[in-house]
Design a protein around this motif. Structure first.
Motif, PDB file in Angstrom:
ATOM      1  N   THR A 101       0.539  -1.306   0.078  1.00  0.00           N
ATOM      2  CA  THR A 101       0.275   0.160   0.057  1.00  0.00           C
ATOM      3  C   THR A 101       0.600   1.395   0.141  1.00  0.00           C
ATOM      4  N   GLY A 102       2.089   1.423  -0.460  1.00  0.00           N
ATOM      5  CA  GLY A 102       3.103   2.687   0.378  1.00  0.00           C
ATOM      6  C   GLY A 102       2.810   2.853   1.220  1.00  0.00           C
ATOM      7  N   ASP A 103       2.261   2.311   2.818  1.00  0.00           N
ATOM      8  CA  ASP A 103       2.462   2.574   4.286  1.00  0.00           C
ATOM      9  C   ASP A 103       2.655   1.737   4.487  1.00  0.00           C
ATOM     10  N   PRO A 104       4.535   1.838   5.474  1.00  0.00           N
ATOM     11  CA  PRO A 104       5.218   0.283   6.187  1.00  0.00           C
ATOM     12  C   PRO A 104       4.217  -0.636   7.143  1.00  0.00           C
ATOM     13  N   VAL A 105       2.923   0.314   7.880  1.00  0.00           N
ATOM     14  CA  VAL A 105       2.595  -0.251   9.022  1.00  0.00           C
ATOM     15  C   VAL A 105       1.574  -1.027   8.517  1.00  0.00           C
ATOM     16  N   THR A 106       0.309  -0.697   7.577  1.00  0.00           N
ATOM     17  CA  THR A 106      -0.734  -1.169   6.775  1.00  0.00           C
ATOM     18  C   THR A 106      -0.166  -2.077   6.579  1.00  0.00           C
ATOM     19  N   ASP A 107       0.692  -2.475   5.424  1.00  0.00           N
ATOM     20  CA  ASP A 107       1.536  -3.679   5.207  1.00  0.00           C
ATOM     21  C   ASP A 107       2.221  -4.344   5.977  1.00  0.00           C
ATOM     22  N   LEU A 108       2.851  -4.424   7.477  1.00  0.00           N
ATOM     23  CA  LEU A 108       3.374  -5.352   8.018  1.00  0.00           C
ATOM     24  C   LEU A 108       2.055  -5.510   8.380  1.00  0.00           C
ATOM     25  N   ALA A 109       0.455  -5.318   9.056  1.00  0.00           N
ATOM     26  CA  ALA A 109      -0.557  -5.599   9.783  1.00  0.00           C
ATOM     27  C   ALA A 109      -1.097  -6.741   8.319  1.00  0.00           C
ATOM     28  N   HIS A 110      -1.133  -6.064   6.995  1.00  0.00           N
ATOM     29  CA  HIS A 110      -1.792  -7.058   6.212  1.00  0.00           C
ATOM     30  C   HIS A 110      -1.026  -8.437   6.195  1.00  0.00           C
ATOM     31  N   LEU A 111       0.137  -8.198   6.643  1.00  0.00           N
ATOM     32  CA  LEU A 111       1.560  -9.676   5.867  1.00  0.00           C
ATOM     33  C   LEU A 111       1.456 -10.301   7.704  1.00  0.00           C
ATOM     34  N   GLY A 112       1.267  -9.936   8.862  1.00  0.00           N
ATOM     35  CA  GLY A 112       0.621 -10.668   9.963  1.00  0.00           C
ATOM     36  C   GLY A 112      -0.327 -11.500   9.312  1.00  0.00           C
ATOM     37  N   ARG A 113      -1.859 -10.582   9.044  1.00  0.00           N
ATOM     38  CA  ARG A 113      -2.758 -11.393   8.888  1.00  0.00           C
ATOM     39  C   ARG A 113      -2.876 -12.354   7.356  1.00  0.00           C
ATOM     40  N   SER A 114      -2.173 -12.074   7.006  1.00  0.00           N
ATOM     41  CA  SER A 114      -1.972 -13.138   5.976  1.00  0.00           C
ATOM     42  C   SER A 114      -0.964 -14.568   6.276  1.00  0.00           C
ATOM     43  N   ASP A 115      -0.336 -14.228   7.231  1.00  0.00           N
ATOM     44  CA  ASP A 115       0.589 -15.400   7.887  1.00  0.00           C
ATOM     45  C   ASP A 115      -0.735 -16.179   8.965  1.00  0.00           C
ATOM     46  N   VAL A 116      -1.279 -15.105   9.699  1.00  0.00           N
ATOM     47  CA  VAL A 116      -2.498 -15.782  10.307  1.00  0.00           C
ATOM     48  C   VAL A 116      -3.349 -16.963  10.070  1.00  0.00           C
ATOM     49  N   ASP A 117      -3.626 -16.470   8.552  1.00  0.00           N
ATOM     50  CA  ASP A 117      -4.968 -16.955   8.279  1.00  0.00           C
ATOM     51  C   ASP A 117      -4.302 -17.900   7.324  1.00  0.00           C
ATOM     52  N   ARG A 118      -2.766 -18.101   6.589  1.00  0.00           N
ATOM     53  CA  ARG A 118      -2.487 -18.935   5.833  1.00  0.00           C
ATOM     54  C   ARG A 118      -3.043 -19.291   4.759  1.00  0.00           C
ATOM     55  N   ARG A 119      -3.177 -17.888   3.772  1.00  0.00           N
ATOM     56  CA  ARG A 119      -3.611 -17.443   2.775  1.00  0.00           C
ATOM     57  C   ARG A 119      -2.840 -17.942   1.504  1.00  0.00           C
ATOM     58  N   GLY A 120      -2.054 -19.410   1.902  1.00  0.00           N
ATOM     59  CA  GLY A 120      -1.548 -19.866  -0.034  1.00  0.00           C
ATOM     60  C   GLY A 120      -0.134 -19.375  -0.282  1.00  0.00           C
ATOM     61  N   PHE A 121       0.507 -17.673   0.495  1.00  0.00           N
ATOM     62  CA  PHE A 121       1.618 -16.737  -0.396  1.00  0.00           C
ATOM     63  C   PHE A 121       2.830 -18.752  -0.243  1.00  0.00           C
ATOM     64  N   ILE A 122       3.682 -18.656  -1.096  1.00  0.00           N
ATOM     65  CA  ILE A 122       4.599 -19.817  -0.606  1.00  0.00           C
ATOM     66  C   ILE A 122       5.697 -19.056   0.095  1.00  0.00           C
ATOM     67  N   THR A 123       6.405 -19.583   1.769  1.00  0.00           N
ATOM     68  CA  THR A 123       6.928 -18.815   2.381  1.00  0.00           C
ATOM     69  C   THR A 123       8.604 -19.891   2.197  1.00  0.00           C
ATOM     70  N   SER A 124       8.742 -20.771   1.314  1.00  0.00           N
ATOM     71  CA  SER A 124       9.443 -21.132   1.562  1.00  0.00           C
ATOM     72  C   SER A 124      10.745 -20.358   0.887  1.00  0.00           C
ATOM     73  N   ALA A 125      10.543 -19.680   0.155  1.00  0.00           N
ATOM     74  CA  ALA A 125      10.897 -18.957  -0.416  1.00  0.00           C
ATOM     75  C   ALA A 125      11.973 -17.675  -0.700  1.00  0.00           C
ATOM     76  N   PHE A 126      12.804 -17.816  -1.037  1.00  0.00           N
ATOM     77  CA  PHE A 126      14.538 -16.377  -0.332  1.00  0.00           C
ATOM     78  C   PHE A 126      13.998 -15.603  -1.691  1.00  0.00           C
ATOM     79  N   SER A 127      14.125 -14.633  -1.762  1.00  0.00           N
ATOM     80  CA  SER A 127      14.237 -13.390  -2.963  1.00  0.00           C
ATOM     81  C   SER A 127      15.439 -12.914  -3.042  1.00  0.00           C
ATOM     82  N   LEU A 128      16.881 -13.342  -3.856  1.00  0.00           N
ATOM     83  CA  LEU A 128      18.366 -12.693  -3.841  1.00  0.00           C
ATOM     84  C   LEU A 128      17.832 -11.499  -4.455  1.00  0.00           C
ATOM     85  N   PRO A 129      16.606 -11.308  -5.205  1.00  0.00           N
ATOM     86  CA  PRO A 129      16.818  -9.352  -5.668  1.00  0.00           C
ATOM     87  C   PRO A 129      16.537  -8.390  -5.164  1.00  0.00           C
TER      88      PRO A 129
END
Length: 452
Positions: A92-120
């Motif tokens: 969203t461009g707002d680090p606080v909102t983005d962090l809340a979204h990330l935590g919520r997605s993690d709790v809800d297990r929304r299916g984004f791949i979590t094993s990948a490490f992005s070098l770029p």
């Protein structure tokens, strides 16, 4: 079976959710109806080596992951820890909102791949102290009102409680709970009106540590793509509060890159962290950044640079710094002296220095088994691996058995990986016979089956 059907296979999805690359390889192979020989014919490994990779008995290097990704064909590379995560919330461009979204997605297990490490993503970090801070967000005091020192203290106490549990029970313990706290209460404090500018900086630093702890727990569970995203958000918040705190978060990202065999990129991150913190923090804390730099150079094969950084780390950390002079966030990430002993041993082992054995043994003794059973067990596995590589099976078996005793009840993918590697290194010696080897192998297999 077609590619889409392979992807929909329950076994593949389960392995992907656990972040177990070896299990992903086995599940995809089975879904395609291939034997070990079929897959081996499509890559440069023997059937027995393929089996070892699948069972976690051999370390999957970056080259090995790429080889299997190509051989399996049509499978998203993120499943093997390559590429970038998918299906993450749009920024969203707002680090606080983005962090809340990330935590919520993690709790809800929304299916984004979590094993990948992005070098770029890691390489592109604007890590220098002159980098522009995150944009200031508009204040929304509607939910909480004004926050002060009491709220800051509360967040820090939550961090301390979850950290103690993490040390004793592993990253799998309380991971959802701390992510929930981050997505709700912690980020809400940042949206409230701070009592003054000092409280604002303290709260940003405290919530950065909550995000850092979420990332650490994800890393300990083998979910490195998710861990990296938490670390990035933690870095954004921390550097707004204190550039040295942001640098300390980067130190963790450098260690993560080392664990994932990205030595050159770890050097870039570690050097940037040390440069950002110079002149902004105490000598002991700066020494821990030198230590990360030493680890990174050793992993990248830069022996001279590694020894120089290690000497700087020893000199800085051994300089007396009282607890009152150290930032609270530096103390929250572990005592510097035991960390110095552990990482010195790892640097020397990477450099092939014979002194590594003495330091590996010393590193074990540095960690209280009641307070830090996982860390002590991981150090024991390092010591066991050192002995096993040199054919010293008796001390290797003793170290593994002691580690397994400490790991009872601990949920940690890092620990599982370490035990599997030790078991794999001891396997070639089983032809010698002996009760110790047989008992160690049986106990390791039993623990791995239970911990899987």
């Amino acid at each position: 079976m077609g590619t889409s059907a392979v992807w929909d296979s329950p076994a593949v999805r389960d392995a992907a959710a656990r972040g177990d690359a070896g299990a992903v390889i086995r599940a995809v192979r089975n879904a395609r109806g291939w034997t070990l020989s079929d897959l081996a014919a499509r890559c440069r490994y023997s059937p027995s080596q393929v089996s070892r990779y699948e069972r976690g008995l051999s370390e999957l290097s970056l080259d090995a992951r790429r080889c299997f990704a190509a051989a399996l064909g049509g499978i998203p590379p993120q499943l093997l820890g390559l590429g970038s995560p998918e299906h993450v919330p749009d920024p969203t461009g707002d680090p606080v909102t983005d962090l809340a979204h990330l935590g919520r997605s993690d709790v809800d297990r929304r299916g984004f791949i979590t094993s990948a490490f992005s070098l770029p993503l890691a390489v592109a970090l604007p890590t220098h102290a002159s980098a522009a801070p995150p944009p200031h967000r508009p204040v929304d005091a509607g939910r909480i009102g004004t926050v002060g020192h009491a709220e800051v203290t509360t967040v820090r106490e939550v961090i301390n409680a979850f950290t103690r549990a993490d040390e004793r029970l592993g990253g799998g313990s309380g991971r959802t709970a701390i992510a929930e706290y981050l997505a709700t209460d912690a980020t809400a404090y940042l949206q409230a009106r701070p009592a003054n500018s000092r409280v604002r900086a303290q709260m940003y630093g405290a919530v950065a540590e909550v995000a850092r702890l979420c990332g650490w727990k994800a890393h300990d569970q083998g979910r490195d793509g998710l861990a990296q995203r938490y670390y990035l958000h933690a870095w954004q918040l921390a550097r707004e509060a204190d550039p040295a705190h942001g640098a300390f978060i980067l130190r963790l990202m450098a260690h993560q890159a080392i664990d994932l065999e990205h030595g050159r990129h770890a050097v870039h991150i570690a050097e940037s962290a040390r440069a950002a913190a110079r002149g902004r923090t105490d000598t002991t804390t700066l020494g821990q950044l030198h230590l990360a730099e030493a680890r990174a150079h050793a992993a990248a094969g830069n022996a001279r640079a590694a020894r120089t950084a290690l000497n700087n780390a020893e000199r800085s950390i051994n300089t007396h710094t009282t607890g009152a002079d150290r930032p609270w966030w530096a103390s929250a990430m572990g005592a510097p002296q035991p960390l110095l002993t552990t990482h010195t041993a790892k640097v020397l082992a990477d450099l092939g220095d014979p002194a590594a054995e003495r330091h590996l043994a010393a590193a074990v003794s540095r960690w209280d088994p009641d307070l830090y059973p996982r860390v002590r067990a991981l150090n024991l596995c390092d010591l066991a691996g050192y002995h096993a590589k040199r054919g010293a099976t008796e001390p290797a078996c003793e170290a593994v058995i002691e580690a397994l005793e400490l790991l009872q009840g601990i949920t940690s993918a890092r620990a599982r990986k370490a035990v599997a590697q030790c078991r794999g290194m001891l396997t070639p010696h089983r032809h010698r016979g002996g009760a110790a080897l047989a008992r160690t192998d049986a106990l390791a297999a039993q623990w791995l089956n239970t911990a899987n």
